[in-house]
Scaffold this motif. Structure first.
Motif, PDB file in Angstrom:
ATOM      1  N   ASN A 345       4.814 -33.362 -45.301  1.00 35.31           N
ATOM      2  CA  ASN A 345       5.789 -32.494 -44.652  1.00 35.31           C
ATOM      3  C   ASN A 345       5.018 -31.343 -44.024  1.00 35.31           C
ATOM      4  O   ASN A 345       4.547 -30.445 -44.719  1.00 35.31           O
ATOM      5  N   LEU A 346       4.870 -31.382 -42.700  1.00 30.98           N
ATOM      6  CA  LEU A 346       4.043 -30.382 -42.024  1.00 30.98           C
ATOM      7  C   LEU A 346       4.615 -28.975 -42.160  1.00 30.98           C
ATOM      8  O   LEU A 346       3.869 -28.009 -42.288  1.00 30.98           O
ATOM      9  N   GLY A 347       5.935 -28.861 -42.140  1.00 30.08           N
ATOM     10  CA  GLY A 347       6.536 -27.540 -42.288  1.00 30.08           C
ATOM     11  C   GLY A 347       6.203 -26.918 -43.625  1.00 30.08           C
ATOM     12  O   GLY A 347       5.834 -25.749 -43.711  1.00 30.08           O
ATOM     13  N   THR A 348       6.314 -27.716 -44.694  1.00 23.75           N
ATOM     14  CA  THR A 348       5.981 -27.220 -46.028  1.00 23.75           C
ATOM     15  C   THR A 348       4.501 -26.883 -46.130  1.00 23.75           C
ATOM     16  O   THR A 348       4.117 -25.873 -46.720  1.00 23.75           O
ATOM     17  N   PHE A 349       3.659 -27.730 -45.547  1.00 18.88           N
ATOM     18  CA  PHE A 349       2.219 -27.488 -45.596  1.00 18.88           C
ATOM     19  C   PHE A 349       1.859 -26.179 -44.892  1.00 18.88           C
ATOM     20  O   PHE A 349       1.113 -25.359 -45.419  1.00 18.88           O
ATOM     21  N   LEU A 350       2.399 -25.970 -43.689  1.00 19.71           N
ATOM     22  CA  LEU A 350       2.087 -24.746 -42.952  1.00 19.71           C
ATOM     23  C   LEU A 350       2.616 -23.515 -43.670  1.00 19.71           C
ATOM     24  O   LEU A 350       1.995 -22.457 -43.645  1.00 19.71           O
ATOM     25  N   ALA A 351       3.771 -23.656 -44.332  1.00 24.21           N
ATOM     26  CA  ALA A 351       4.346 -22.512 -45.040  1.00 24.21           C
ATOM     27  C   ALA A 351       3.468 -22.042 -46.173  1.00 24.21           C
ATOM     28  O   ALA A 351       3.541 -20.891 -46.596  1.00 24.21           O
ATOM     29  N   ALA A 352       2.608 -22.924 -46.697  1.00 19.84           N
ATOM     30  CA  ALA A 352       1.716 -22.530 -47.791  1.00 19.84           C
ATOM     31  C   ALA A 352       0.659 -21.545 -47.332  1.00 19.84           C
ATOM     32  O   ALA A 352       0.102 -20.805 -48.136  1.00 19.84           O
ATOM     33  N   PHE A 353       0.353 -21.524 -46.023  1.00 19.26           N
ATOM     34  CA  PHE A 353      -0.746 -20.697 -45.529  1.00 19.26           C
ATOM     35  C   PHE A 353      -0.285 -19.636 -44.538  1.00 19.26           C
ATOM     36  O   PHE A 353      -0.808 -18.522 -44.525  1.00 19.26           O
ATOM     37  N   THR A 354       0.671 -19.952 -43.670  1.00 15.91           N
ATOM     38  CA  THR A 354       1.194 -18.990 -42.701  1.00 15.91           C
ATOM     39  C   THR A 354       2.708 -18.971 -42.846  1.00 15.91           C
ATOM     40  O   THR A 354       3.387 -19.864 -42.361  1.00 15.91           O
ATOM     41  N   PRO A 355       3.250 -17.955 -43.525  1.00 19.80           N
ATOM     42  CA  PRO A 355       4.644 -18.000 -43.961  1.00 19.80           C
ATOM     43  C   PRO A 355       5.668 -18.182 -42.855  1.00 19.80           C
ATOM     44  O   PRO A 355       6.785 -18.560 -43.137  1.00 19.80           O
ATOM     45  N   GLN A 356       5.351 -17.912 -41.575  1.00 14.44           N
ATOM     46  CA  GLN A 356       6.372 -17.966 -40.548  1.00 14.44           C
ATOM     47  C   GLN A 356       6.117 -19.019 -39.480  1.00 14.44           C
ATOM     48  O   GLN A 356       7.021 -19.377 -38.737  1.00 14.44           O
ATOM     49  N   ILE A 357       4.895 -19.522 -39.367  1.00 18.86           N
ATOM     50  CA  ILE A 357       4.532 -20.343 -38.218  1.00 18.86           C
ATOM     51  C   ILE A 357       5.300 -21.652 -38.174  1.00 18.86           C
ATOM     52  O   ILE A 357       5.432 -22.278 -37.129  1.00 18.86           O
ATOM     53  N   ASP A 358       5.840 -22.080 -39.322  1.00 21.20           N
ATOM     54  CA  ASP A 358       6.516 -23.374 -39.364  1.00 21.20           C
ATOM     55  C   ASP A 358       7.972 -23.277 -38.940  1.00 21.20           C
ATOM     56  O   ASP A 358       8.662 -24.288 -38.906  1.00 21.20           O
ATOM     57  N   ARG A 359       8.477 -22.079 -38.590  1.00 19.44           N
ATOM     58  CA  ARG A 359       9.903 -21.921 -38.329  1.00 19.44           C
ATOM     59  C   ARG A 359      10.140 -21.498 -36.889  1.00 19.44           C
ATOM     60  O   ARG A 359      10.892 -20.588 -36.601  1.00 19.44           O
ATOM     61  N   VAL A 360       9.488 -22.182 -35.950  1.00 20.56           N
ATOM     62  CA  VAL A 360       9.601 -21.829 -34.540  1.00 20.56           C
ATOM     63  C   VAL A 360      10.977 -22.142 -33.983  1.00 20.56           C
ATOM     64  O   VAL A 360      11.318 -21.699 -32.894  1.00 20.56           O
ATOM     65  N   ASP A 361      11.793 -22.909 -34.722  1.00 17.63           N
ATOM     66  CA  ASP A 361      13.120 -23.225 -34.219  1.00 17.63           C
ATOM     67  C   ASP A 361      14.062 -22.042 -34.349  1.00 17.63           C
ATOM     68  O   ASP A 361      15.143 -22.046 -33.777  1.00 17.63           O
ATOM     69  N   GLU A 362      13.690 -21.007 -35.088  1.00 15.55           N
ATOM     70  CA  GLU A 362      14.517 -19.827 -35.218  1.00 15.55           C
ATOM     71  C   GLU A 362      13.985 -18.772 -34.260  1.00 15.55           C
ATOM     72  O   GLU A 362      12.941 -18.168 -34.484  1.00 15.55           O
ATOM     73  N   ALA A 363      14.744 -18.530 -33.188  1.00 17.79           N
ATOM     74  CA  ALA A 363      14.223 -17.724 -32.084  1.00 17.79           C
ATOM     75  C   ALA A 363      13.890 -16.300 -32.504  1.00 17.79           C
ATOM     76  O   ALA A 363      12.996 -15.679 -31.949  1.00 17.79           O
ATOM     77  N   ALA A 364      14.610 -15.765 -33.496  1.00 18.67           N
ATOM     78  CA  ALA A 364      14.370 -14.382 -33.882  1.00 18.67           C
ATOM     79  C   ALA A 364      13.434 -14.246 -35.065  1.00 18.67           C
ATOM     80  O   ALA A 364      13.207 -13.151 -35.544  1.00 18.67           O
ATOM     81  N   ASP A 365      12.890 -15.358 -35.559  1.00 21.87           N
ATOM     82  CA  ASP A 365      12.021 -15.312 -36.733  1.00 21.87           C
ATOM     83  C   ASP A 365      10.697 -14.640 -36.389  1.00 21.87           C
ATOM     84  O   ASP A 365      10.087 -14.916 -35.364  1.00 21.87           O
ATOM     85  N   LEU A 366      10.239 -13.756 -37.250  1.00 10.48           N
ATOM     86  CA  LEU A 366       9.019 -13.001 -36.993  1.00 10.48           C
ATOM     87  C   LEU A 366       7.772 -13.830 -37.240  1.00 10.48           C
ATOM     88  O   LEU A 366       7.735 -14.664 -38.129  1.00 10.48           O
ATOM     89  N   ILE A 367       6.765 -13.602 -36.451  1.00 10.07           N
ATOM     90  CA  ILE A 367       5.426 -14.113 -36.732  1.00 10.07           C
ATOM     91  C   ILE A 367       4.737 -13.080 -37.616  1.00 10.07           C
ATOM     92  O   ILE A 367       4.656 -11.904 -37.266  1.00 10.07           O
TER      93      ILE A 367
END
Length: 617
Positions: A345-367
């Motif tokens: 699961n790439l989203g889960t994997f990315l969340a382990a290292f960069t807490p926001q980078i996996d949630r690009v579908d949320e337009a207002a989500d912070l990097i």
């Protein structure tokens, strides 16, 4: 003759009884001697190498065991009269050897510390230590072991090690504190356990339980040659740490000197990586969604740089194997290596290292601009099956990188929707805002399957084709990045249908000259020979250069501007009759497209010709 043997046996037993009774009767006198009392403090100092201070004279018990009881015991550095004790305890109970006491000596077999406090002031690569003692038997034993290690570090002469008896040390409700700016910072409390070490050249064990950072922990450790470890040598060692946030195991050879070294099997397990990172108080941000994590393998290296071979990694149910390298000799910890997954699961994997980078579908989500500065990462990933949001991928090859504030994730190859895709995202610090680049390339994919998987319900192209998107923007949230983006968008589809458009009904409503929602002509499907689309993106606005749909006997085209971050549409279009070579053969029906992405409206241009006499679509 037999009577003489019996008589001698009786006499011998009587003599033994007399000696035993005499010894028992003599013990109170022995224990009361000032010599034994003084030797207790002396022996404590001789063993530890610290200056021992007793709150009051020892109390001696003869029955049921020969023991001494000391109150308010404190061990100080020699010459440091104004410093705090290295070790202090409210009470120390000592089991003594009666035979040694008859000779005027004091030999300890067990020490029990009640409410001790140990202060650590020396930092080492592995853990903090108390101040160095000023001599003592233990210090001399370590010096001797150091000479043994220096003579042959690979195969030290174990017979040359000191063999002094040591015994057992127990402790109850203890604390360990680190001294910072003259103040005690308690790091462990409620510490209860024991150390078993029969002699200095024998194996030793440690069991302890306590509270560390508000969590109950239990530690078990053993070493075949603990004296070698203290002297900077290498010894077989086992270690286990159990706590609610994490579990740690090690079984192998260890060296705890300045040039630390580990070689053995190790494992780490946590029910929540986020909780474990928060508990460890590292500078690494915890992921937003990552749950259980497991890591095991054979580790080799030092505390600053470890290599994990035959590594088995499991992040929230995504197991993988490979090789990892961990280092902590720079400004930020570094993780590198290669991991192959069966399912990822790439989203889960990315969340382990960069807490926001996996949630690009949320337009207002912070990097999180600080996440990439807390950790350096260089991982090569492969997966038989992978999940990226709602998209299923196969044959994945990807890289994940974090370095000096820069973040990058690239899918170099993957199969999806019957074709291949490549994608990437890069984030670089640029003053007050991040510079972000997004890339997506899809070749020979089933466009309809991908569109439906993305959540579209209308205007779905049932065809195969190619897609390309390259965008560069700036901002600290995804909405800002898209609103400032520059780049290109292209699409090229082959023959098929666009589900959700009835072309004949569309032309009929256009001929009426009245505005209508496109949903009014959504029944049916539009057969197409092909679709070409290209747009230049600037400041978040897509300016359409080409948007052509080729049909049997007709061609539809659109021009205009589409804001990527919003839903508004401002387009003009036409449907024109064409011949077999694509040449226009008559007047076009023209119209405007307004409204939003989710509900577009068609406004026919006044006096537009009626093109319904063309072929049926």
């Amino acid at each position: 003759m037999q009577g003489q043997v019996v008589r001698r046996t009786i006499i011998g037993l009587a003599a033994l009884i007399v000696v035993g009774v005499g010894l028992v009767l003599a013990l109170p006198w022995i224990a009361s001697t000032q010599l034994v009392r003084d030797r207790i403090a002396y022996e404590l100092s001789a063993w530890s190498g610290y200056r021992v201070q007793l709150g009051q004279a020892p109390h001696i018990d003869v029955w049921p065991t020969f023991s001494a009881h000391l109150s308010n015991v404190a061990l100080y550095e020699w010459g440091a009269h104004d410093s705090r004790p290295v070790l202090e305890a409210e009470r120390v109970d000592i089991d003594l050897s009666a035979l040694a006491a008859l000779r005027g000596n004091v030999v300890f077999s067990r020490l029990a510390l009640e409410h001790p406090l140990l202060r650590l002031t020396r930092a080492t690569p592995v853990f903090d230590l108390p101040p160095l003692p000023g001599g003592g038997r233990m210090s001399r034993a370590i010096d001797t072991a150091s000479q043994v290690v220096g003579a042959n570090a690979v195969e030290p002469d174990l017979s040359a090690l000191p063999s002094d008896p040591f015994g057992q040390v127990t402790f109850n409700d203890g604390r360990i504190a680190v001294v910072e700016d003259g103040q005690d910072q308690v790091i462990l409390s409620g510490l209860t356990g024991q150390i078993g070490w029969p002699a200095l050249d024998r194996p030793a064990t440690l069991t302890a339980a306590g509270v560390w950072r508000s969590e109950a922990i239990r530690v078990e450790a053993s070493s075949a040659q603990p004296l070698l470890l203290m002297a900077g040598g290498t010894s077989p060692m086992r270690l286990s740490l159990d706590a609610a946030p994490a579990k740690l195991r090690f079984d192998g050879a260890a060296n705890l000197s300045v040039n630390s070294f580990f070689d053995g099997e190790a494992s780490f397990e946590t029910p929540s990586l986020r909780r474990a990172l928060e508990w460890s108080r590292t500078d690494i941000a915890a992921g937003q969604t990552i749950g259980a994590a497991k890591l095991s393998g054979r580790i080799t290296g030092s505390a600053e740089r470890l290599r994990i071979e035959d590594a088995v990694l499991d992040l929230a149910g995504s197991p993988g194997s490979g090789v990892l390298e961990l280092s902590n000799d720079g400004a930020a910890p570094t993780i590198g290596g290669s991991i192959a997954f069966d399912q990822l699961n790439l989203g889960t994997f990315l969340a382990a290292f960069t807490p926001q980078i996996d949630r690009v579908d949320e337009a207002a989500d912070l990097i999180d601009e600080n996440a990439a500065r807390q950790l350096n990462l260089d991982l090569r990933l492969s997966a038989t099956q992978a999940q990226l949001g709602s998209f299923a991928l196969a044959g994945l090859a990807a890289t994940a990188q974090l370095k000096d504030g820069n973040a990058a994730f690239d899918i170099s190859d993957a199969t999806a929707f019957g074709g291949t895709i490549q994608a990437g995202i890069r984030i670089e610090p640029a003053g007050g805002a991040n510079a972000v680049e997004l890339r997506f390339l899809a070749s020979e994919i089933d466009v309809g399957a991908m569109t439906l998987q993305a959540g579209a319900k209308r205007f779905v192209p049932q065809t195969r084709g190619n897609l390309s998107a390259i965008l560069r923007g700036k901002g600290n949230d995804w909405n800002s990045v898209i609103s400032t983006s520059e780049g290109t968008l292209t699409a090229n589809f082959g023959p098929g249908d666009i589900v959700g458009i009835d072309a004949n009904a569309f032309l009929a409503r256009s001929a009426d000259g009245r505005m209508f929602p496109l949903s009014d002509v959504a029944e049916g499907a539009l057969p197409i020979r092909g679709l070409q689309f290209s747009a230049a993106v600037g400041r978040g606005l897509a300016r359409i250069d080409t948007a052509t749909v080729s049909m049997e006997g007709r061609r539809a085209s659109l021009t205009g501007i589409v804001p990527l971050a919003g839903r508004a549409l401002a387009l003009s279009g036409e449907v024109a009759p064409v011949d077999g070579q694509g040449q226009v053969t008559g007047e076009a029906a023209k119209f405007f497209v307004g409204g939003g992405w989710d509900e577009p409206f068609i406004s026919p241009v006044a006096n537009a010709p009626d093109v319904r006499d063309g072929p049926e679509l």
